[in-house]
Design a protein around this motif. Structure first.
Motif, PDB file in Angstrom:
ATOM      1  N   THR A  80      -7.628 -24.646   8.810  1.00 42.62           N
ATOM      2  CA  THR A  80      -9.028 -24.331   8.521  1.00 42.62           C
ATOM      3  C   THR A  80      -9.712 -25.486   7.817  1.00 42.62           C
ATOM      4  O   THR A  80     -10.844 -25.863   8.152  1.00 42.62           O
ATOM      5  N   ALA A  81      -9.023 -26.078   6.851  1.00 41.86           N
ATOM      6  CA  ALA A  81      -9.596 -27.195   6.092  1.00 41.86           C
ATOM      7  C   ALA A  81      -9.864 -28.392   7.002  1.00 41.86           C
ATOM      8  O   ALA A  81     -10.915 -29.040   6.898  1.00 41.86           O
ATOM      9  N   SER A 111     -11.948 -26.352  -1.721  1.00 38.02           N
ATOM     10  CA  SER A 111     -12.228 -27.746  -2.076  1.00 38.02           C
ATOM     11  C   SER A 111     -12.730 -28.537  -0.884  1.00 38.02           C
ATOM     12  O   SER A 111     -13.697 -29.304  -0.987  1.00 38.02           O
ATOM     13  N   THR A 112     -12.099 -28.340   0.284  1.00 38.83           N
ATOM     14  CA  THR A 112     -12.519 -29.062   1.487  1.00 38.83           C
ATOM     15  C   THR A 112     -13.922 -28.640   1.905  1.00 38.83           C
ATOM     16  O   THR A 112     -14.724 -29.474   2.337  1.00 38.83           O
ATOM     17  N   THR A 144     -17.479 -20.366  -8.673  1.00 38.52           N
ATOM     18  CA  THR A 144     -16.124 -19.941  -8.302  1.00 38.52           C
ATOM     19  C   THR A 144     -15.108 -20.340  -9.359  1.00 38.52           C
ATOM     20  O   THR A 144     -14.038 -19.753  -9.457  1.00 38.52           O
ATOM     21  N   GLY A 145     -15.422 -21.385 -10.136  1.00 36.36           N
ATOM     22  CA  GLY A 145     -14.504 -21.841 -11.165  1.00 36.36           C
ATOM     23  C   GLY A 145     -13.392 -22.734 -10.666  1.00 36.36           C
ATOM     24  O   GLY A 145     -12.565 -23.194 -11.463  1.00 36.36           O
ATOM     25  N   ASP A 146     -13.338 -22.991  -9.371  1.00 34.54           N
ATOM     26  CA  ASP A 146     -12.286 -23.853  -8.819  1.00 34.54           C
ATOM     27  C   ASP A 146     -12.559 -25.309  -9.187  1.00 34.54           C
ATOM     28  O   ASP A 146     -13.671 -25.813  -8.974  1.00 34.54           O
TER      29      ASP A 146
END
Length: 222
Positions: A80-81, A111-112, A144-146
């Motif tokens: 998917t990324a 992230s991607t 999201t905090g990521d």
């Protein structure tokens, strides 16, 4: 002919390396041929790189839609990324990329996807009237905090060439996100947030007060 054979190589590393060469060299006239190559591949990484190359050279809607459909059907986070990276070549896919970011729980996808949005933002085809929508994309992404997501979103927000400081009046969302984090656990997310906040406030970046090291190593037991 040599590259066509190389992207089909049974050795995955050879196939990926060859696809990267195609991505670097492709011209618009090559797009149809490379698209055919891509659709014949079973190596998902090499295939995604060729999709990216084709969408960069000639971003036709039907091609982007096929990559999008593959992305939606994928059950593998890395696949998917890779496909999201390919879709970043088509600015019209921004909404889908953002939706995927928010829907996924996989850090590599989140992230991607955020990196893909920034790549679209920096695409020469990007229009200034899209900035308000992208500001909202970044706001929800940061929420999201990521750490990886925050890093990419903040990079865009504090990039003076992208013009967000002039249009975002209320940047409280950055401070809200910062308040949810703590040192040393969230250092990777805190640093870009602090940089973005300082940029919007027009102030020098404050030095982080890192907690003292409190876990000495017992060398006798090593």
């Amino acid at each position: 002919p040599h590259l066509q054979g190389a992207v089909r190589d049974a050795n995955a590393h050879v196939a990926v390396a060859a696809a990267e060469v195609v991505r670097a060299m492709i011209r618009k006239d090559d797009a149809t041929t490379v698209w055919q190559w891509a659709n014949e591949l079973t190596n998902q990484r090499a295939q995604a790189i060729l999709f990216e190359a084709v969408l960069k050279a000639e971003p036709l809607t039907e091609r982007a839609d096929k990559v999008k459909a593959m992305c939606q059907a994928s059950n593998d986070s890395y696949h998917t990324a890779w496909l999201l990276t390919a879709l970043a070549q088509d600015p019209s896919q921004a909404a889908f990329i953002h939706q995927t970011l928010l829907a996924s729980k996989a850090p590599v996808v989140q992230s991607t996807a955020s990196e893909a949005l920034v790549r679209i933002n920096r695409n020469p085809q990007f229009k200034k009237e899209w900035r308000a929508q992208f500001a909202e994309y970044y706001r929800t992404a940061i929420a999201t905090g990521d750490a990886g997501v925050i890093l990419h979103a903040c990079e865009a927000l504090k990039d003076s060439t992208l013009g967000y400081k002039e249009m975002i009046i209320d940047y409280q969302f950055l401070k809200d996100a910062r308040q949810q984090l703590s040192l040393p656990r969230d250092l990777e997310a805190i640093q870009p947030l602090d940089e973005a906040i300082a940029y919007f406030e027009g102030k020098p970046l404050s030095k982080l007060n890192l907690p003292a090291f409190n876990h000495p190593i017992n060398w006798d037991s090593v």
